[in-house]
Design an enzyme around this catalytic site. Sequence first.
Site, PDB file in Angstrom:
ATOM      1  N   SER A  23      63.892  41.111  47.636  1.00  0.00           N
ATOM      2  CA  SER A  23      64.607  39.835  47.557  1.00  0.00           C
ATOM      3  C   SER A  23      65.662  39.757  48.641  1.00  0.00           C
ATOM      4  CB  SER A  23      65.281  39.684  46.191  1.00  0.00           C
ATOM      5  OG  SER A  23      66.384  40.571  46.080  1.00  0.00           O
ATOM      6  N   ASP A  24      65.930  38.544  49.121  1.00  0.00           N
ATOM      7  CA  ASP A  24      67.169  38.354  49.856  1.00  0.00           C
ATOM      8  C   ASP A  24      68.297  38.663  48.876  1.00  0.00           C
ATOM      9  OD1 ASP A  24      69.023  37.716  51.801  1.00  0.00           O
ATOM     10  OD2 ASP A  24      68.049  35.842  52.370  1.00  0.00           O
ATOM     11  N   TRP A  25      69.468  38.940  49.411  1.00  0.00           N
ATOM     12  CA  TRP A  25      70.561  39.447  48.578  1.00  0.00           C
ATOM     13  C   TRP A  25      71.003  38.386  47.575  1.00  0.00           C
ATOM     14  CZ3 TRP A  25      68.257  42.698  51.157  1.00  0.00           C
ATOM     15  CH2 TRP A  25      68.693  44.009  51.377  1.00  0.00           C
ATOM     16  N   LEU A  26      70.781  38.661  46.289  1.00  0.00           N
ATOM     17  CA  LEU A  26      71.067  37.776  45.152  1.00  0.00           C
ATOM     18  C   LEU A  26      70.116  36.582  45.094  1.00  0.00           C
ATOM     19  CD1 LEU A  26      74.987  37.705  45.049  1.00  0.00           C
ATOM     20  CD2 LEU A  26      73.422  39.273  43.898  1.00  0.00           C
ATOM     21  N   ALA A  27      68.896  36.767  45.571  1.00  0.00           N
ATOM     22  CA  ALA A  27      67.914  35.676  45.517  1.00  0.00           C
ATOM     23  C   ALA A  27      67.012  35.756  44.295  1.00  0.00           C
ATOM     24  CB  ALA A  27      67.048  35.682  46.783  1.00  0.00           C
TER      25      ALA A  27
END
Length: 788
Positions: free
Chosen positions: A284-288
Amino acid sequence: MTRFAALALVAACAHFVAADVIVGAPNPVIGAPSSSDPTSPVVLPVKSMTGEGGLEDAFVKAKAFVAQLTLPELFNLTTGTGLLTNCSGTTGTVPRLGFAGICLNDGPIGARGADNTSAFPSGISTASTFDRDLMRARGEAMGAEFRGKGIHVQLGPGMNMMRSPNAARNFEMAGGDPFLAGVTAEETILGIQSQGVAACAKHFIDNDQDTFRGAARQRVYSANVDDRTQHEIYAWPFAQSVKAGVASVMCSYNMINNTYGCENSKLLNGLLKEELNFQGFVVSDWLADNNYAEAPLAGLDLDMPGAVAYDTAVGVPDTHYLSTPLGVAYSTGVVPIARIEDMVTRLLPPWMGLAELPDVAELASMATPQAFVPVQGDHAIIIREIGAASAVLLKNTAKELPYTGLAASYGLFGSDAAVNPAGINSCPLQECDTGHLAQGGGSGSTNYPYLIDPISAITDYVKVSNPDAIVKASLLDYDLEAAASLAATMEKCLVFVTAFSQEGTDRTNISLYHNGDALIHAVASNCAHTSVIMNIVGPVIVTSFIDHPNVTAVLNAQLPGQESGNSLVDIIFGAVNPSGRLPYTMGKLITDYAAQVDFDGIPDALVSADMAPGPTVQINYTEALLIDHRWFDVHEIEPSFPFGFGLSYTTFDYGNLTIESVIPARHRARNLIARGASPAPGGLASLYDDVYTVTFDVKNVGDVDGNEVSQLYLGFPPAAGEPPKILRGFERTMIQKGETASVSISLNRKAISIWDVISQAWVVPSGTFTVLVGRSSRDLPITGTFTE
């Protein structure tokens, strides 16, 4: 239980069976009223890793390792451990088996946050070289530095398309053409991974603006894209990346057809892991990651950074976004054990194959960050070379450049001529446009080990070549009176102007920053030999000064990294003949483009990428296949400079085009679908078989040696429904003055195919194709045809 989870239970028992589209119809064609917002079909189950594409031995080792893990250990390896580490993200560990975790780190131009590393040219600069060898060499040099710093995963390259000219992260990517973006991505990945470091293709997919991108559960947009457009435009560079063996793919914050990118089973399961047979892991992108159960079922393998929000992103197990909730999802039967084992299995083989490690535990040898250890080697050489090779000469009246004579004086104007007086790394993440601009801002930035600015490089060069010459500067962008006064006393004037952007902040226009247009006019009105040097993140409007009679040269120097000034000196004083080409169209108005960033009517002063939660912003990709130069062609819009444009200090002529069929049409399947066949990584292997070779002559008829970037465009049969011409090949060739080079460009089967939404296959349309070859998308002097 959600509909998605219910479907997952049905699919769990068939976990190792190829995925089927639950909703069997193709994605709806976009363009319907906003009241009929499209939805993304559900595709289950996730196709498990099989080890194809050269990872067979590593796959066996990984499976053996995973078989030893307890359930808590499996859960722990599906998530990051917070932000308080030396890496951008770090996985969990298995101490009893000697597994110290995997380090993932930004970014696409260097090891962000590390010391004694290099600041490489941006993605947009690299694409502008149109040179596969330079793209590969840059990747190799970056990979070597990441390996030297003990980093397992380089979070790059980026390959989102320049759909909007004012999108924040255009500078990280490769411009407005999917073919160019695909080549840039493929060569970069091959370079990085040749050093035993895993590359990460990002951001999958349609992550084409930052306003409302949906980071950390903020307001989000949905990119509503039809199936054909997705395959032919936005997925094209990702397919090339998978073909290159990329080890990881980062899913994006935004929604696609109203499903979050990291929970979009149609795209992660159906397109990436099934159709493209991706063998690595999806991070995931960070916090996605917004749903701990649906994301793993949709194809997510690793959550980063392992926290619910940045203010709780610390190494406390309860804040891990996947590990604890995933245990609950497993215990309630929502996520099957086979999916969890596959998530962990996919994490491991890339390094074991890339770095030739004997077993999983040996990954620990790379896991210790190597602080203070210099890893730059001789990489300044390739950085300087790419900086010069990417510079695009847009105007050169009466051979103003190069400066070959002994001018008595040189005046430099604008704050961009000198480094930030507060220090080259004084702005966190380079998120300020102060002083010389050689990279954009955000997570795609890196610290400079040093920065050669134009004023230093030019002064040093002139001191040696012409000690009697004067170099003076006026660095205040808004002091037009001082600029005009100095310009009137200088023989040669260079005006340095910028356009800046950073992650999270889209440009609200495509004008020059810092009073650039007015500064150019103030200087040019008083200096008959004014050269404009632009360090810009993407397209800008040049109409106010491009035709000024005293503006005798314009150079788009882009974002060349730490050797910026030296690269510039190589061009303007003639050591290097410019050969860079625009990787995008430079329009006369922002409204000339098919799309612009959608701010949803919010005033400029209030625009932020992370707006408070609110209704989903529906962005319909109604232009479909008509991105960048394709839109300008169809609508007969005259740009300031077309895609692929760039001048040289010499002149090249084209001729003698021939087209040779490698595989006769009668021996080729027109419909390339293969029911029951397992595709190779990147799609069916037959897609990449060469079917035509186009050969032509290029003669250097000028008086200097130089590189010519030859570009091949393909016109499809009218019934195919394609734009008038599509880039399908390019070659950068060094040709001595007076010499002729024979240049060959191959066309593979995919290059002459279109995506058919009914058969869900790449199909070669029947009819006559036109091959067009030349200097840019609007200067194609030689043509030929073939028939399918």
